[in-house]
Design a protein around this motif. Structure first.
Motif, mmCIF file in Angstrom:
data_model
loop_
_atom_site.group_PDB
_atom_site.id
_atom_site.type_symbol
_atom_site.label_atom_id
_atom_site.label_comp_id
_atom_site.label_asym_id
_atom_site.label_seq_id
_atom_site.Cartn_x
_atom_site.Cartn_y
_atom_site.Cartn_z
ATOM 1 N N ALA A 149 0.832 -1.209 0.000
ATOM 2 C CA ALA A 149 0.000 0.000 0.000
ATOM 3 C C ALA A 149 0.863 1.255 0.000
ATOM 4 O O ALA A 149 0.543 2.247 -0.669
ATOM 5 N N ALA A 150 1.986 1.217 0.717
ATOM 6 C CA ALA A 150 2.889 2.366 0.743
ATOM 7 C C ALA A 150 3.546 2.565 -0.611
ATOM 8 O O ALA A 150 3.689 3.699 -1.092
ATOM 9 N N ALA A 151 3.944 1.474 -1.257
ATOM 10 C CA ALA A 151 4.579 1.574 -2.570
ATOM 11 C C ALA A 151 3.630 2.205 -3.587
ATOM 12 O O ALA A 151 4.045 3.060 -4.385
ATOM 13 N N VAL A 152 2.367 1.826 -3.552
ATOM 14 C CA VAL A 152 1.379 2.396 -4.474
ATOM 15 C C VAL A 152 1.239 3.893 -4.245
ATOM 16 O O VAL A 152 1.202 4.692 -5.185
ATOM 17 N N MET A 153 1.183 4.317 -2.970
ATOM 18 C CA MET A 153 1.020 5.736 -2.659
ATOM 19 C C MET A 153 2.234 6.556 -3.095
ATOM 20 O O MET A 153 2.104 7.686 -3.568
ATOM 21 N N LEU A 154 3.404 6.002 -2.933
ATOM 22 C CA LEU A 154 4.616 6.738 -3.293
ATOM 23 C C LEU A 154 4.751 6.908 -4.793
ATOM 24 O O LEU A 154 5.355 7.881 -5.268
#
Length: 419
Positions: free
Chosen positions: A225-230
């Protein structure tokens, strides 16, 4: 100047740097005019509680309320402003719960009220409310990856802002139509508001950036989820104009330390408040400059002291680290590079009183370091490779233990060359 005299001067310079950022001494002069309605105090950071107490002392006749969150052990007694404590440098459930309280307090303000935001270093961890669908566990994982990544603080803050509901202007949006004034203690190079506690009351200037390169640097353990947001650019970076006041800065603290040196007949050389990079590499560079002062009288003739601030990094890599923070690692690197130079002593400490996760601000060393380490059976070079600098200075009795100073203008480093 004896070794004891040198150590005393370095201690007094460090104390001057810390005192120059004490909210009890500097905050009142930066307060805005008193509001017609209520004053709702919100914020977070290692100095948040001491700043809140300074507001209460300066405004005994103002209708004050609100919530701030600080690190465990950094709370001080307050009468009207609630102080919460949470974990640092990795957030915990208490940080999330406290941040919700902070956001709710800001949102309760009306048009005639003043929202006074008290922001200081450490707020990036303490003000933690993950942007959905990210969970607190995801945010904890990200913070641990950041701390061992070797990323520059500016890169870390890009990540933190992107993943948070409160950073990058989130707290300002919660305050709505109320007047919002931010009082901040800077702990970052350049004193950029978006970097101090990752900018909860200012727009995110990197909201439209693709941060895919940071995804790669953080590695496969980064939550999906963090990778998608970044990788996703925000559609709204915010366009509001913040009312932002710096009440203490690293440069002001370095200058206060320089005054102590001058009074002792020592020439201060201020090398800047924004030195970054690997702690051990900076240690080698600084030791080289110190030797140039001793040998050639440049950039100043001895007695002189090299003064610097900023925030270095420690990249752990695949090794299992020992105990230590960036300041003790820097100082151990300096000590090894100097190899017992007879006229050079040095101190390195975090002005908040906590170097990394250890219960010490930093350490101090002098010309006798190689002899003392040998007597204790310490292989200093091996300990540096293991990132175990705290253990070295602990065994030598050279740690600086101030306890929480209740302020934070980042690191303070001074190398004294007697000539």
């Amino acid at each position: 100047m004896t070794d004891e005299d040198a150590r005393d001067l370095l201690h007094r310079m460090l104390q001057a740097a810390i005192s120059a950022a004490d909210p009890a001494q500097v905050l009142a002069a930066h307060l805005p005019e008193k509001p017609r309605g209520r004053c709702i105090v919100v914020g977070g950071g290692k100095s948040a509680a001491s700043m809140a107490r300074a507001v209460e002392q300066a405004w005994p006749d103002v209708d004050l309320s609100g919530v701030v969150v600080t690190r465990y052990g950094h709370a001080v007694p307050t009468d009207r402003i609630t102080v919460r404590e949470a974990a640092h440098p990795v957030p915990d459930p208490a940080a999330q719960a406290a941040t919700r309280e902070v956001m709710e307090a800001a949102a309760s303000a009306g048009p005639d009220d003043l929202v006074l935001a008290l922001i200081s270093g450490g707020g990036s961890s303490l003000l933690s409310l993950p942007r959905k669908p990210l969970t607190l566990d995801d945010l904890i994982t990200v913070n641990r990856l950041l701390l061992s990544s070797g990323l520059a603080i500016s890169e870390m803050n890009r990540v933190r802002r992107r993943l948070s509901q409160v950073k990058g202007g989130g707290l300002a949006h919660a305050a709505g139509r109320a007047r919002l004034v931010t009082l901040a203690i800077s702990d970052v190079p350049g004193d950029h508001p978006e970097a101090i506690a990752s900018g909860p009351t200012v727009p995110d200037p990197t909201a439209h950036e693709d941060l895919s390169h940071l995804v790669e640097k953080l590695g496969p353990s980064l939550p999906d989820a963090a990778a998608v947001m970044l990788r996703a650019r925000s559609s709204d970076a915010g366009t509001f104009e913040p009312e932002y006041r710096l009440i203490a800065t690293p440069q002001a603290s370095l200058e206060a330390a320089a005054q102590v040196a001058r009074a002792a007949g020592v020439t201060p050389v201020l090398l800047g408040d924004a030195l970054e990079g690997e702690a051990r590499e900076l240690g080698i560079v600084m030791a080289g400059i110190a030797k140039a002062v001793a040998r050639h009288g440049t950039p100043a003739a001895p007695p002189a002291v090299l003064i610097s601030g900023g925030e270095t990094t420690v990249t752990v890599g695949d090794t299992t680290p020992g105990r230590g923070g960036r300041n003790t690692e820097f100082l151990l690197s300096v000590a090894l590079a100097l190899n017992g130079h007879p006229s050079i002593s040095a101190v390195a400490a975090d002005t908040d009183g906590i170097d990394g996760t250890e219960d010490a601000a930093g350490a101090i060393m002098g010309p006798n370091f190689p002899r003392d380490a040998a007597l204790q059976g310490i292989n200093a070079r091996r300990m540096l490779a293991m990132h175990d600098s705290f253990t070295v200075f602990d065994q030598l009795g050279s740690l600086i233990e101030t306890g929480p100073t209740l302020t934070n203008v980042n690191d303070f480093r001074a190398i004294l060359i007697q000539g």
